[in-house]
Design an enzyme around this catalytic site. Structure first.
Site, PDB file in Angstrom:
ATOM      1  N   GLY A  43       0.803  -1.214   0.000  1.00 47.80           N
ATOM      2  CA  GLY A  43       0.000   0.000   0.000  1.00 47.80           C
ATOM      3  C   GLY A  43       0.834   1.260   0.000  1.00 47.80           C
ATOM      4  O   GLY A  43       1.977   1.274  -0.465  1.00 47.80           O
ATOM      5  N   LEU A  48      -3.446  -5.942  -6.176  1.00 44.42           N
ATOM      6  CA  LEU A  48      -2.388  -4.952  -6.006  1.00 44.42           C
ATOM      7  C   LEU A  48      -1.284  -5.486  -5.078  1.00 44.42           C
ATOM      8  O   LEU A  48      -1.575  -6.021  -4.014  1.00 44.42           O
ATOM      9  CB  LEU A  48      -3.000  -3.673  -5.403  1.00 44.42           C
ATOM     10  CG  LEU A  48      -2.299  -2.371  -5.754  1.00 44.42           C
ATOM     11  CD1 LEU A  48      -2.298  -2.139  -7.245  1.00 44.42           C
ATOM     12  CD2 LEU A  48      -2.963  -1.204  -5.031  1.00 44.42           C
ATOM     13  N   ASP A  49      -0.025  -5.313  -5.474  1.00 37.78           N
ATOM     14  CA  ASP A  49       1.133  -5.710  -4.671  1.00 37.78           C
ATOM     15  C   ASP A  49       1.199  -7.215  -4.425  1.00 37.78           C
ATOM     16  O   ASP A  49       1.921  -7.659  -3.529  1.00 37.78           O
ATOM     17  CB  ASP A  49       1.164  -4.977  -3.317  1.00 37.78           C
ATOM     18  CG  ASP A  49       1.183  -3.465  -3.477  1.00 37.78           C
ATOM     19  OD1 ASP A  49       1.578  -2.994  -4.564  1.00 37.78           O
ATOM     20  OD2 ASP A  49       0.792  -2.758  -2.536  1.00 37.78           O
ATOM     21  N   GLU A  50       0.440  -8.001  -5.188  1.00 38.54           N
ATOM     22  CA  GLU A  50       0.434  -9.450  -4.954  1.00 38.54           C
ATOM     23  C   GLU A  50       0.969 -10.231  -6.156  1.00 38.54           C
ATOM     24  O   GLU A  50       0.970 -11.454  -6.146  1.00 38.54           O
ATOM     25  CB  GLU A  50      -0.993  -9.933  -4.631  1.00 38.54           C
ATOM     26  CG  GLU A  50      -1.552  -9.429  -3.318  1.00 38.54           C
ATOM     27  CD  GLU A  50      -0.908 -10.093  -2.100  1.00 38.54           C
ATOM     28  OE1 GLU A  50      -0.161 -11.077  -2.257  1.00 38.54           O
ATOM     29  OE2 GLU A  50      -1.148  -9.599  -0.993  1.00 38.54           O
TER      30      GLU A  50
END
Lengths: 280, 280, 280, 280
Positions: free
Chosen positions: B197, B223-225
């Protein structure tokens, strides 16, 4: 299914890989991992393959050796469950030995240690407590030749594949080095080629370097000039005395030697000219 | 002799490698470098081979595709002299862009950059000074769909093979991510999965970590994964404010993104399940 | 409140620190950060203090110099907002210059760059595009003395505190080195003392090392023997040709030189005998 | 001359350092090494000084405590020859214990180990072979309170300054954590805050990270949330199974915990708010 490790060295030319994979397929093998490198400077092709097969090693070896004969390669085949045998030599310092034994006991190092040889008695109890036979071969200028003869016999009797000099403080003769070329690993306590010779940490302090290191290499008749297997460094600063550098350096020596032994025992190190090719 | 890079993905089974090397031999090829990995968890075999041949790519491709058809593989063949085309996206921060352009100019990154796209005008002059076309696509909530449509068109027109988000601060839609799955590389300014985040350096300061890092990953709808390509860290201490961590972190972000772009452009990154296999 | 940086060097003896802190307190100062080191081998005490005070620098300097007079120290006082001035010298290679300018523009390097001097015209446009004056001083065997005279004048006119040799390929005369002792920083493209002299990456390839490095040091009349400020290394393997090592090494050179310039400009490097003490 | 280590914590304000150095000078002391840090976020000044003096510790302590009284500091004075006493706790895994004992035996860790406590009998022989008393305190849900009471008594009787959880697998009660706040060091086998909780290496494999790490931290009632002392990472790749990550991770855990113990025992770690300040 048995797991096999195959090493191959040959003068590079087209068709070797395909012929080799053909030999593996012909014996019902399935390749799990492979790596190869063609060294332009030496002309040597180095190959390492892991594969599974239900066939016996002799069947596989014959298939491969016959099929590859026209390339005149050096082929080594090892069952994955057969571990390389390392004869370890020490003098009085035990930090490298300690790390090798620690990893050996835990199964982290894929080796057998048939015996540990020393020119001193100091580490006998440490070695025997680890359940490994200890042999004391004292060395003086007068007895050096006989001592090396005894060592050679022990290598043969113990079935050792290679020798690890874990801070063994005697220089081996040119003949001995030549006889076991590519099969003796030494740890030098500096980031070679800096600080060859004696007291490298004191040399490092004198020069005021900001990193100190260690080097694992194959032993040759040229002291500190053998092919390098592994090196690493650690950051130091002005606050460390030469004696403190010795302490800090022990950690790097342990790490570098154990890593070199692991790479060699795992059949990942290939001599190519004066260098090593590491198929990791 | 032309140099070729071959990528192959398939459900693993015996005979693929031998068939593939047979296809290379059949077209007069000589293997220079090869690596492969069989991922037990996904069952996927990933192979990367560099070889030389005098034949045309279409001849080689046909030979390989026909020969390998029964394994139903995905085969990609690229002339070594044909560089992957990277469309780079930026917002206002230029440190990652600066490093990519620096390595691009020197020929260190094996890519072509057909254009650089931004949702702001700020970096136009930097980009144009480097001789690369600059496209401004402003994005608002209202225009987002149209903006992505324009971006898709630019990707197609420019012949881009992949997209690099060099600190591009807009979230892409799920549809866009799905359409270019495995072809969009993002740099996240933390050592994922820590500090997902916003404002990760402020989160890092709040937690008092002793290392900060950056992560390059393929973009997915989560997101971010997405699958991680490359990560690195740098040591920090109590003296660094969150603002100073931002400065220190820029160096890691630059390095990690450039390395990921290099690995991808060199055809060394394979998606395998939710992970990457890097044949370096 | 103004922020100050104080450097002090003296033969070590009891009472110096207390007298110094007394001088700071006497001028209403509050210490923010301090570090000191007493070098047993050289007998030198090195001190670096950051403090805040409302007093003028001349008042503080007088207080400190008078109070400390009996210890015969070398005292340097700098307003934190006054940046050290670095005259940068280059030849044709621009990778170190590029990194210095990148960090300079972003305010990461606490320096002013009054001018950049080169013995070639090649980098004029890069330098001028960065808004920094460029001076061309060609050097031949016949004009070397005059060239150094011109350089000395430029150092004086520009108010430069120190000189950075960012891959400047001319050897400076013993006289010039002596005149600016401890004020010229050079980057050597090897992990000294390994591979002194020319073509260190080719030497490294020849020796088969597993790490290559770079060294930033003060320039002395003994080439490659000056006190070391900073060093770092990067891992390489058998696949890198000498030419590829040159490319890989550029990243280390950039990083090491920029870090050395930062440490020096931040008043953290102290010469102590033939070594440096870094109060970081 | 005796060597002393002084630690001081106080709300920061002008004059503390000068008063402290005055106290040292007043007792004939000579400062050898000093470091300090003023933490803006917590307002705490942390100071560590090493000095020599011929006076007794009580004389010095009185001089310092009286002189500094108006700043209301926490002052700790230790003779350099007096080592911090560490009570080590283990369960069944011995890799961290092995490293602590190795460094303890060689004098690399400046600690005394009055005893080692375990909730299992497995490591008794290893501990006793090292000449250290071993105490078995079994723990069940029913006996947990009594077990912690026994542990508290052992801490007191043994004169332990701090507790080291060397892969001790029981969660300590909030009361126990509070009672020994800032005096219990734990090693967590992940790079926190990533992969809190159980089986972090399996979590790491699941996420496909390219680096794994370990974290040494002070224990608080919030599991895995205590102030971080030290962290490090090691590079891994797709080839490592979760089980292999466990093996690789052991080396990082050993290194990180031993370094944290060394820093703590050397009086270099200061709690400041929820973070640590390390004056190294």
């Amino acid at each position: 299914m048995e797991r096999y490790v195959l090493r191959l060295r040959a003068a590079d030319q087209p068709g070797i890989i395909h012929t080799m994979t053909g030999g593996i397929v012909a014996t019902g093998g399935n390749i799990l991992d492979s790596a190869q490198y063609s060294d332009e400077s030496s002309g040597q092709l180095s190959v390492r393959v892991e594969f599974e097969s239900e066939k016996d090693p002799e069947v596989i070896r014959t298939e491969l050796v016959d099929g590859l004969a026209r390339f005149d390669p050096i082929v080594e085949l090892r069952r994955g469950s057969d571990r390389r045998r390392a004869l370890i030599m020490v003098s009085k310092l035990d930090h490298c030995l300690d790390d090798l034994l620690y990893r050996y006991r835990r199964g982290e190092l894929p080796i057998e240690i048939p015996m540990i040889v020393s020119n001193h008695e100091d580490l006998r109890s440490v070695v025997e407590a680890a359940g490994v036979p200890f042999h004391h071969i004292p060395v003086t200028a007068a007895t050096k030749a006989a001592a090396e003869q005894e060592l050679s016999s022990l290598v043969q009797e113990s079935g050792a594949d290679f020798i690890v000099l874990a801070r063994y403080m005697q220089v081996l003769s040119d003949d001995f080095c030549a006889r076991f070329a590519g099969r003796i690993i030494n740890i030098h306590h500096s980031f070679l080629p800096s600080f060859k010779g004696a007291k490298p940490y004191h040399q490092a302090k004198g020069r005021g370097v900001k990193l100190i290191g260690a080097t694992a290499h194959y032993v040759t008749a040229d002291l500190d000039e053998g092919p390098i297997i592994e090196q690493d460094v650690v950051r130091v600063d002005h606050r460390s005395s030469a004696e403190h550098l010795v302490v800090i350096g022990r950690d790097v020596e342990r790490k570098v030697l154990s890593r070199a032994v692991q790479l060699h025992a795992d059949d990942r190190v290939f001599l190519s000219g004066q260098h090593t090719v590491i198929l990791a």
